[in-house]
Design a protein around this motif. Structure first.
Motif, PDB file in Angstrom:
ATOM      1  N   LYS A 381     -10.988  -7.312 -11.403  1.00 15.55           N
ATOM      2  CA  LYS A 381      -9.582  -7.480 -11.585  1.00 15.55           C
ATOM      3  C   LYS A 381      -8.293  -7.087 -10.714  1.00 15.55           C
ATOM      4  N   LEU A 382      -8.846  -6.124 -10.375  1.00 20.32           N
ATOM      5  CA  LEU A 382      -7.909  -5.135  -9.889  1.00 20.32           C
ATOM      6  C   LEU A 382      -8.324  -5.052  -8.098  1.00 20.32           C
ATOM      7  N   SER A 383      -9.383  -5.834  -7.495  1.00 23.31           N
ATOM      8  CA  SER A 383      -9.689  -6.089  -6.424  1.00 23.31           C
ATOM      9  C   SER A 383      -8.922  -6.798  -5.424  1.00 23.31           C
ATOM     10  N   ASN A 384      -8.204  -6.235  -4.467  1.00 23.78           N
ATOM     11  CA  ASN A 384      -7.379  -7.606  -3.643  1.00 23.78           C
ATOM     12  C   ASN A 384      -8.672  -9.024  -4.118  1.00 23.78           C
ATOM     13  N   ARG A 385      -9.946  -8.598  -3.852  1.00 27.44           N
ATOM     14  CA  ARG A 385     -11.324 -10.252  -2.815  1.00 27.44           C
ATOM     15  C   ARG A 385     -12.528  -9.272  -3.841  1.00 27.44           C
ATOM     16  N   SER A 386     -13.167 -10.665  -4.476  1.00 24.44           N
ATOM     17  CA  SER A 386     -14.149  -9.596  -4.960  1.00 24.44           C
ATOM     18  C   SER A 386     -14.696 -10.957  -5.672  1.00 24.44           C
ATOM     19  N   VAL A 387     -16.045 -10.388  -5.648  1.00 23.06           N
ATOM     20  CA  VAL A 387     -17.444 -11.694  -5.718  1.00 23.06           C
ATOM     21  C   VAL A 387     -18.232 -10.749  -7.586  1.00 23.06           C
ATOM     22  N   ILE A 388     -18.435 -12.158  -8.157  1.00 21.27           N
ATOM     23  CA  ILE A 388     -18.713 -11.052  -8.950  1.00 21.27           C
ATOM     24  C   ILE A 388     -20.565 -12.035  -9.586  1.00 21.27           C
ATOM     25  N   THR A 389     -21.821 -11.307  -9.685  1.00 25.88           N
ATOM     26  CA  THR A 389     -22.961 -12.155  -9.173  1.00 25.88           C
ATOM     27  C   THR A 389     -23.662 -11.295 -10.459  1.00 25.88           C
ATOM     28  N   THR A 390     -25.207 -12.207 -10.502  1.00 24.30           N
ATOM     29  CA  THR A 390     -25.772 -11.028 -11.679  1.00 24.30           C
ATOM     30  C   THR A 390     -26.983 -10.801 -10.982  1.00 24.30           C
ATOM     31  N   GLY A 391     -28.145 -10.172 -10.816  1.00 26.23           N
ATOM     32  CA  GLY A 391     -29.635  -9.479 -10.029  1.00 26.23           C
ATOM     33  C   GLY A 391     -30.174 -10.671 -10.287  1.00 26.23           C
ATOM     34  N   LEU A 392     -30.108 -11.007 -11.256  1.00 27.67           N
ATOM     35  CA  LEU A 392     -31.405 -12.264 -11.963  1.00 27.67           C
ATOM     36  C   LEU A 392     -31.132 -13.912 -10.636  1.00 27.67           C
ATOM     37  N   GLY A 393     -29.714 -13.691 -11.002  1.00 27.76           N
ATOM     38  CA  GLY A 393     -29.321 -15.077 -10.447  1.00 27.76           C
ATOM     39  C   GLY A 393     -29.131 -15.211  -8.874  1.00 27.76           C
ATOM     40  N   SER A 394     -28.804 -14.176  -8.239  1.00 32.55           N
ATOM     41  CA  SER A 394     -28.504 -13.954  -6.876  1.00 32.55           C
ATOM     42  C   SER A 394     -30.563 -13.693  -6.273  1.00 32.55           C
ATOM     43  N   THR A 395     -30.582 -13.895  -4.653  1.00 32.31           N
ATOM     44  CA  THR A 395     -31.736 -13.977  -4.307  1.00 32.31           C
ATOM     45  C   THR A 395     -30.775 -13.646  -3.047  1.00 32.31           C
ATOM     46  N   THR A 539      -0.109  -1.517 -16.416  1.00 33.68           N
ATOM     47  CA  THR A 539      -0.651  -3.058 -16.750  1.00 33.68           C
ATOM     48  C   THR A 539      -1.276  -2.400 -15.486  1.00 33.68           C
ATOM     49  N   LEU A 540      -2.239  -3.739 -15.750  1.00 31.62           N
ATOM     50  CA  LEU A 540      -3.046  -4.620 -14.863  1.00 31.62           C
ATOM     51  C   LEU A 540      -2.399  -5.058 -13.747  1.00 31.62           C
ATOM     52  N   SER A 541      -1.225  -5.338 -13.205  1.00 32.06           N
ATOM     53  CA  SER A 541      -0.675  -5.841 -11.729  1.00 32.06           C
ATOM     54  C   SER A 541      -0.149  -4.653 -11.515  1.00 32.06           C
ATOM     55  N   MET A 542       0.455  -3.358 -12.373  1.00 30.55           N
ATOM     56  CA  MET A 542       0.761  -2.413 -11.430  1.00 30.55           C
ATOM     57  C   MET A 542       0.058  -1.726 -11.260  1.00 30.55           C
ATOM     58  N   LEU A 543      -1.224  -1.725 -11.606  1.00 29.07           N
ATOM     59  CA  LEU A 543      -2.874  -1.047 -11.250  1.00 29.07           C
ATOM     60  C   LEU A 543      -2.905  -1.208  -9.679  1.00 29.07           C
ATOM     61  N   ARG A 544      -2.586  -2.942  -9.773  1.00 29.46           N
ATOM     62  CA  ARG A 544      -3.533  -3.598  -8.539  1.00 29.46           C
ATOM     63  C   ARG A 544      -2.241  -3.188  -7.461  1.00 29.46           C
ATOM     64  N   ARG A 545      -0.900  -3.616  -7.752  1.00 28.99           N
ATOM     65  CA  ARG A 545      -0.286  -2.706  -6.824  1.00 28.99           C
ATOM     66  C   ARG A 545      -0.040  -1.351  -6.422  1.00 28.99           C
ATOM     67  N   TYR A 546      -0.454  -1.179  -7.340  1.00 28.21           N
ATOM     68  CA  TYR A 546      -0.833   0.582  -6.439  1.00 28.21           C
ATOM     69  C   TYR A 546      -1.765   1.103  -5.759  1.00 28.21           C
ATOM     70  N   ILE A 547      -2.659  -0.231  -6.244  1.00 23.66           N
ATOM     71  CA  ILE A 547      -4.300   0.376  -5.381  1.00 23.66           C
ATOM     72  C   ILE A 547      -3.866   0.008  -3.745  1.00 23.66           C
ATOM     73  N   HIS A 548      -3.408  -0.685  -3.944  1.00 25.55           N
ATOM     74  CA  HIS A 548      -3.106  -1.888  -2.686  1.00 25.55           C
ATOM     75  C   HIS A 548      -2.235  -0.899  -1.915  1.00 25.55           C
ATOM     76  N   TYR A 549      -0.948   0.080  -2.087  1.00 22.45           N
ATOM     77  CA  TYR A 549      -0.441   0.596  -0.961  1.00 22.45           C
ATOM     78  C   TYR A 549      -0.914   1.853  -0.941  1.00 22.45           C
ATOM     79  N   VAL A 550      -1.553   2.163  -1.988  1.00 19.42           N
ATOM     80  CA  VAL A 550      -1.927   3.781  -1.499  1.00 19.42           C
ATOM     81  C   VAL A 550      -3.227   3.581  -0.125  1.00 19.42           C
ATOM     82  N   LYS A 551      -3.996   2.477  -0.305  1.00 18.97           N
ATOM     83  CA  LYS A 551      -4.687   2.113   0.650  1.00 18.97           C
ATOM     84  C   LYS A 551      -3.942   1.782   1.864  1.00 18.97           C
TER      85      LYS A 551
END
Length: 669
Positions: A381-395, A539-551
């Motif tokens: 949720k904190l990352s601008n762009r993310s993909v979640i998967t599991t080891g068992l469900g990934s080839t 909050t979550l939205s503030m943390l997203r903005r902070y991480i994006h800004y410092v990067k």
């Protein structure tokens, strides 16, 4: 299907006049720029107009464009060509600039940019899965991720035929929806002889006009879908100057006309109408995150926060870290590691021209119930762009790329690591992956590329991705054994992770009492509606903005004292008799640099100080179960936030520097 646009002659002439006025007022300079000599020798030239600007200037024309995009865009193209011809004729009459005679430009395409207009509102911009028949024929804007990119082909745009009886010539446009099939009229449509009645036509050679053609497929953004929803996809047709401007993994906003195409004729299979979007304008949004636009007020809030925390910077840092997974008590080390992983270091290029990655990778090894999956989902949720998967469900194909056959042509379809390019790829149950599938991500993690050779397609794709994995130990975790034995992960794979944290669920009565009291108190506070100042601030939205800004804002550089501390620690670990060979490689030195840079960004600074180097060492120490130089290393599960972190840091710094033996040897320290 919407009815054809029918205007009276006066209405059509008036519409053309209003379009001419709009182009003359807002885009005269753009048209003159097209007339300049082009070194690339392009055939097709885009003229980008702003739909919001057109809506302000002439709302009626904007509404007609929305309802009948196919016909009105042809009028816009014709108007642009007329204006271009006028400027061209004026330039040729002007003899004051000899040698700068403009080259005739025949193909100008008006592209409609809907950014900031009502067409990108949620009501007028449906998701791909909610496109229906009512949208057919209208100007539509869709947002998604490119998952497949076809090759560029050549397609016929128009042909000229001649009636064998009256010699009347007319132009025929192939039907894109019907597989570019040409349909000739049943009888001659000559106006001069009021239709001669001839039914045979002769094709005029050398009158074919061809266009570049490419088909891509876009898919709904996975982060916007609910649980259990299957992401929908839609083919998009790109032509002329739009081809080859996007690749698999790009986030795009496509504006175009929704149409339908007959599915291929297959024996004993019913032919259906499949929706497709004929693109007019494509905008990449990889770097332009609309939900992460940071106003000046928020930036001022960040600066005021650090100005107030100047005396106790680590206390300010810890208040930020408390906003990460606030429902989980303690786990200070894990929260710090998650923040450093998401922020990352600075990518650099060494003397040989090889790129050294700036994105750290992190692995959580822990017993069940230690909150590993919760950290993974919160990081996504904190990352601008993310993909979640599991080891068992990934080839291996699902993680990298898949070769698919579509219409007799082999194409590449992007996997999880490619779709997460520039973001975060979370892999839960990392130990469930087959050994063959785990080895496919070696290159993606270190070199940040995926080299493939499938079905005659030999290429390299970019994967500038941070990998965040979680796994359970093999049976009971044995602190006396190495990580490779406890996790069944190979040494080369473990060495690619910058941080490996071990969360062991040890039975500790005092710790259990603290955790249970926190959970019960949290539930009570929720009922009362009370929250602390730090929880309100970060909050979550503030943390997203902070991480994006410092990067984006900070590119930290190592100071001399930070270099000495990092170098001394690396040499100490290499010479240790009980060192872990899988972890103490040159990659550890690069990991220390990345983590120190990430900590400097977290602390809102542009230089890496001794404090940042010590913080990076403490993160690495948490995974050093055999040759740790700090007593608190080992189990990160019971690491808690201290009352006075700045005073605690002074003790840790003195202990670490004494162990490394750099106090006496270095005058800088």
């Amino acid at each position: 299907m919407p009815p054809p646009m029918e205007f009276a002659v006066d209405d059509l002439e008036e519409l053309e006049s209003r379009i001419d006025n709009f182009l003359k007022r807002f885009h005269s300079d753009d048209l003159r720029r097209i007339l300049l000599p082009d070194p690339d020798g392009k055939l097709h030239f885009p003229l980008v107009i702003d739909f919001a600007e057109l809506l302000d200037f002439d709302p009626e024309v904007a509404h007609i464009l929305y309802d009948y995009p196919k016909d009105v865009l042809e009028l816009f193209d014709a108007a642009a060509q007329r204006a271009l011809d006028k400027f061209d004729a004026a330039a040729r009459r002007d003899k004051s600039k000899p040698g700068d005679e403009p080259i005739e430009k025949k193909f100008v395409h008006v592209r409609v940019n809907t950014s900031g207009s009502p067409l990108e509102c949620p009501e007028a911009c449906p998701s791909i899965g909610k496109v229906r028949v009512k949208h057919r024929g209208t100007l539509l804007t869709l947002k998604g991720t490119v998952i497949r990119s076809g090759s560029v082909k050549m397609i016929e745009g128009e042909r000229t035929y001649e009636c064998r009886k009256c010699k009347y010539r007319f132009t025929v446009h192939p039907e894109l929806e019907a597989g570019n099939r040409i349909t000739l009229p049943a009888s001659c449509k000559s106006k001069s002889s009021k239709g001669c009645g001839g039914g045979t036509f002769q094709f005029i050679q050398d009158t074919i006009i061809c266009h570049d053609y490419q088909e891509i497929k876009i898919q709904e953004n996975i982060q916007l879908l609910g649980v259990g929803s299957i992401p929908r996809s839609m083919p998009v047709i790109l032509m002329d100057d739009l081809v080859d401007i996007v690749k698999a993994g790009d986030d795009v906003v496509v504006t175009g006309r929704l149409s339908a195409k007959w599915s291929p004729d297959i024996k004993d299979v019913r032919s259906n109408l499949d929706p497709m979007l004929i693109a007019n304008f494509v905008r990449r949004t990889n770097e332009l995150k609309s939900d992460l636009d940071i106003p000046v007020e928020i930036i001022n809030t960040f600066e005021e926060f650090w100005a107030a925390s100047r005396a106790t910077p680590l206390k300010g840092r810890n208040s930020i870290l408390k906003g990460i997974c606030p429902q989980i008590f303690g786990l200070f080390t894990v929260k710090l590691a998650v923040a450093l992983t998401l922020i990352g270091g600075v990518q650099r290029v060494d003397a040989s021209g090889t790129k050294v990655r700036g994105e750290p990778h992190m692995l959580l090894v822990g017993d069940p119930g230690t909150g590993k999956s919760q950290f993974l989902k919160f990081a996504a949720k904190l990352s601008n762009r993310s993909v979640i998967t599991t080891g068992l469900g990934s080839t291996s194909a699902g993680l990298t790329v898949t070769a698919v056959k579509d219409g007799g042509e082999w194409m590449l379809e992007a996997g999880a690591l490619v779709l997460a390019d520039g973001g975060l790829c979370c892999i839960d149950e990392f130990d469930s992956m087959r050994e063959h599938d785990r080895t496919t991500i070696h290159e993606a993690m270190e070199q940040q590329t995926i080299s493939i050779a499938k079905a005659g397609l030999v290429t390299t794709l970019s994967t500038r991705t941070t990998v965040f994995g979680a796994t359970n130990p093999k049976g009971q975790y044995d602190p006396n054994e190495s990580l490779s034995v406890n996790t069944t992960l190979s040494g080369p794979l473990l060495s690619r992770f910058d941080i490996v944290l071990v969360l062991l669920d040890k039975k500790d009565r005092d710790w259990d009492e603290i955790v249970s009291s926190h959970i019960l108190a949290e539930n009570t506070e929720e009922k009362k509606g009370k929250t602390g100042d730090a929880e309100v601030m970060w909050t979550l939205s503030m943390l997203r903005r902070y991480i994006h800004y410092v990067k984006q804002q900070f590119k930290p550089v190592l100071t001399k004292e930070a270099e000495i501390v990092i170098s001394s620690y690396y040499q100490h670990q290499r010479q240790s008799g009980a060192r872990n060979a899988a972890r103490t490689t040159v990659r550890m030195l690069e990991s220390l640099i990345r983590l120190a840079q990430a900590h400097a960004r977290l602390m809102f600074r542009n230089e890496v100080t001794k404090l940042d180097a010590i913080a990076a060492i403490l993160c690495i120490e948490s995974s050093m179960t055999t040759s740790a130089i700090v007593d608190t290393a080992g189990n990160a599960l019971q690491s808690n936030f201290t009352e006075n972190p700045d005073q605690e840091y002074i003790k840790q710094e003195k202990k670490i520097l004494t162990q490394l033996g750099v106090i006496e040897n270095s005058p800088l320290l």
